[in-house]
Design a protein around this motif. Sequence first.
Motif, PDB file in Angstrom:
ATOM      1  N   THR A  54      32.277  72.208  51.154  1.00 27.62           N
ATOM      2  CA  THR A  54      31.603  73.276  50.416  1.00 27.62           C
ATOM      3  C   THR A  54      32.600  74.364  50.018  1.00 27.62           C
ATOM      4  O   THR A  54      32.490  74.954  48.945  1.00 27.62           O
ATOM      5  CB  THR A  54      30.466  73.885  51.267  1.00 27.62           C
ATOM      6  N   ARG A  55      33.595  74.615  50.863  1.00 25.76           N
ATOM      7  CA  ARG A  55      34.653  75.569  50.498  1.00 25.76           C
ATOM      8  C   ARG A  55      35.416  75.058  49.273  1.00 25.76           C
ATOM      9  O   ARG A  55      35.751  75.834  48.369  1.00 25.76           O
ATOM     10  CB  ARG A  55      35.600  75.769  51.684  1.00 25.76           C
ATOM     11  N   ILE A  56      35.672  73.759  49.267  1.00 32.71           N
ATOM     12  CA  ILE A  56      36.336  73.157  48.102  1.00 32.71           C
ATOM     13  C   ILE A  56      35.479  73.354  46.854  1.00 32.71           C
ATOM     14  O   ILE A  56      35.981  73.701  45.774  1.00 32.71           O
ATOM     15  CB  ILE A  56      36.585  71.650  48.337  1.00 32.71           C
ATOM     16  N   CYS A  57      34.176  73.150  46.983  1.00 31.43           N
ATOM     17  CA  CYS A  57      33.261  73.326  45.844  1.00 31.43           C
ATOM     18  C   CYS A  57      33.320  74.754  45.310  1.00 31.43           C
ATOM     19  O   CYS A  57      33.316  74.981  44.098  1.00 31.43           O
ATOM     20  CB  CYS A  57      31.828  72.996  46.255  1.00 31.43           C
ATOM     21  N   ALA A  58      33.376  75.721  46.228  1.00 27.59           N
ATOM     22  CA  ALA A  58      33.422  77.126  45.818  1.00 27.59           C
ATOM     23  C   ALA A  58      34.698  77.424  45.041  1.00 27.59           C
ATOM     24  O   ALA A  58      34.670  78.057  43.980  1.00 27.59           O
ATOM     25  CB  ALA A  58      33.320  78.028  47.047  1.00 27.59           C
ATOM     26  N   VAL A  59      35.827  76.945  45.554  1.00 28.11           N
ATOM     27  CA  VAL A  59      37.108  77.189  44.883  1.00 28.11           C
ATOM     28  C   VAL A  59      37.164  76.474  43.533  1.00 28.11           C
ATOM     29  O   VAL A  59      37.719  76.994  42.560  1.00 28.11           O
ATOM     30  CB  VAL A  59      38.276  76.749  45.795  1.00 28.11           C
ATOM     31  N   LYS A  60      36.593  75.293  43.477  1.00 28.34           N
ATOM     32  CA  LYS A  60      36.561  74.544  42.209  1.00 28.34           C
ATOM     33  C   LYS A  60      35.781  75.325  41.151  1.00 28.34           C
ATOM     34  O   LYS A  60      36.172  75.387  39.980  1.00 28.34           O
ATOM     35  CB  LYS A  60      35.925  73.179  42.437  1.00 28.34           C
ATOM     36  N   ALA A  61      34.665  75.937  41.562  1.00 25.77           N
ATOM     37  CA  ALA A  61      33.888  76.766  40.639  1.00 25.77           C
ATOM     38  C   ALA A  61      34.685  77.997  40.214  1.00 25.77           C
ATOM     39  O   ALA A  61      34.667  78.392  39.039  1.00 25.77           O
ATOM     40  CB  ALA A  61      32.573  77.177  41.288  1.00 25.77           C
ATOM     41  N   MET A  62      35.411  78.590  41.151  1.00 29.73           N
ATOM     42  CA  MET A  62      36.240  79.759  40.836  1.00 29.73           C
ATOM     43  C   MET A  62      37.314  79.405  39.812  1.00 29.73           C
ATOM     44  O   MET A  62      37.653  80.193  38.926  1.00 29.73           O
ATOM     45  CB  MET A  62      36.879  80.301  42.115  1.00 29.73           C
ATOM     46  N   ALA A  63      37.848  78.185  39.941  1.00 23.93           N
ATOM     47  CA  ALA A  63      38.881  77.736  39.001  1.00 23.93           C
ATOM     48  C   ALA A  63      38.333  77.610  37.589  1.00 23.93           C
ATOM     49  O   ALA A  63      39.067  77.768  36.612  1.00 23.93           O
ATOM     50  CB  ALA A  63      39.448  76.396  39.466  1.00 23.93           C
ATOM     51  N   GLU A  64      37.038  77.328  37.476  1.00 21.01           N
ATOM     52  CA  GLU A  64      36.408  77.242  36.158  1.00 21.01           C
ATOM     53  C   GLU A  64      36.109  78.622  35.598  1.00 21.01           C
ATOM     54  O   GLU A  64      36.208  78.851  34.391  1.00 21.01           O
ATOM     55  CB  GLU A  64      35.102  76.443  36.255  1.00 21.01           C
ATOM     56  N   ILE A  65      35.733  79.544  36.466  1.00 22.63           N
ATOM     57  CA  ILE A  65      35.281  80.868  36.010  1.00 22.63           C
ATOM     58  C   ILE A  65      36.455  81.795  35.716  1.00 22.63           C
ATOM     59  O   ILE A  65      36.519  82.406  34.647  1.00 22.63           O
ATOM     60  CB  ILE A  65      34.333  81.482  37.061  1.00 22.63           C
ATOM     61  N   GLN A  66      37.375  81.941  36.671  1.00 18.81           N
ATOM     62  CA  GLN A  66      38.544  82.815  36.471  1.00 18.81           C
ATOM     63  C   GLN A  66      39.773  82.154  37.110  1.00 18.81           C
ATOM     64  O   GLN A  66      40.163  82.530  38.224  1.00 18.81           O
ATOM     65  CB  GLN A  66      38.294  84.200  37.078  1.00 18.81           C
ATOM     66  N   PRO A  67      40.376  81.192  36.435  1.00 19.46           N
ATOM     67  CA  PRO A  67      41.479  80.438  37.040  1.00 19.46           C
ATOM     68  C   PRO A  67      42.675  81.291  37.438  1.00 19.46           C
ATOM     69  O   PRO A  67      43.362  80.981  38.405  1.00 19.46           O
ATOM     70  CB  PRO A  67      41.859  79.431  35.940  1.00 19.46           C
ATOM     71  N   GLY A  68      42.908  82.385  36.740  1.00 20.92           N
ATOM     72  CA  GLY A  68      44.067  83.214  37.037  1.00 20.92           C
ATOM     73  C   GLY A  68      43.961  83.988  38.334  1.00 20.92           C
ATOM     74  O   GLY A  68      44.973  84.506  38.831  1.00 20.92           O
TER      75      GLY A  68
END
Length: 263
Positions: A187-201
């Motif tokens: 689930t932590r991986i899922c959260a970070v993956k979503a963050m990479a889509e929203i604000q990758p920088g």
Amino acid sequence: KRPQKRREVAAVISIYTLIFIILSAIMIKWADQYQFPISPERRMARVERLAQDIENTTMRREIAYKIDDLTRYGQAAVEPLLRLLENEDPNKKEMAAEALGKLGDTAALKPLYSLLDHPWDNVRSCALGSIVQLGDRNIIPVLFSSLESGHPDLSHCQIYESFATFHVTESWELLASASENEESEWTRICAVKAMAEIQPGKMAPYLIPLLGLESKRLRAEAVRIASTVQDERLLPYLKKLQEDEYYEVRLLANRAIEAIENQ
């Protein structure tokens, strides 16, 4: 002239083989795309017959095949699929919910929302997936509410994916907290993956701890995310993974490093 030598025979055979391959490819493509015209009455009769077959079927695989056939009728399939959402069989609910998302008819939204608290995980998951696929942003407050109340019905991973699909920047703090505090590493991986889509920088600091997870499968997934983000801050950690015990992690790390250095 007839071919006499072996080279001439081979050339003629090659030419005719190429001609037949091209003609076959054209015919296959034509057969897949062309639909023989049928009257609206016959079309609806076929749809209703398929719907009745699904009602009388209990085998999951057969249900899947028949719902797939039904979906091919496009808009005409919407009403029978909506009826299947009311069926007692959760398999039929699940597959009908998924099919309605593909058809893109917003008339399905209200009954799909009613399935979000269904006892079966797959039914809830398909209903949420179709609501997101239909592009209904009204689901966003529902997702926030589900997370804040600790409501267990909706998968956290799917909620995070939905935030990414709608590019919900307001979910950033929540996702950042989840990337650090969720008990489940996946689930932590899922959260970070979503963050990479929203604000990758902005997400590199949250990804770094996940590059050292004990699970080789999750380490590999973290490296995949790193390769899409292409943030130079990740380079030292990716270079350490070039000597990882797991071949796939090493391979993905090398590719991620190459992508970052060549951007």
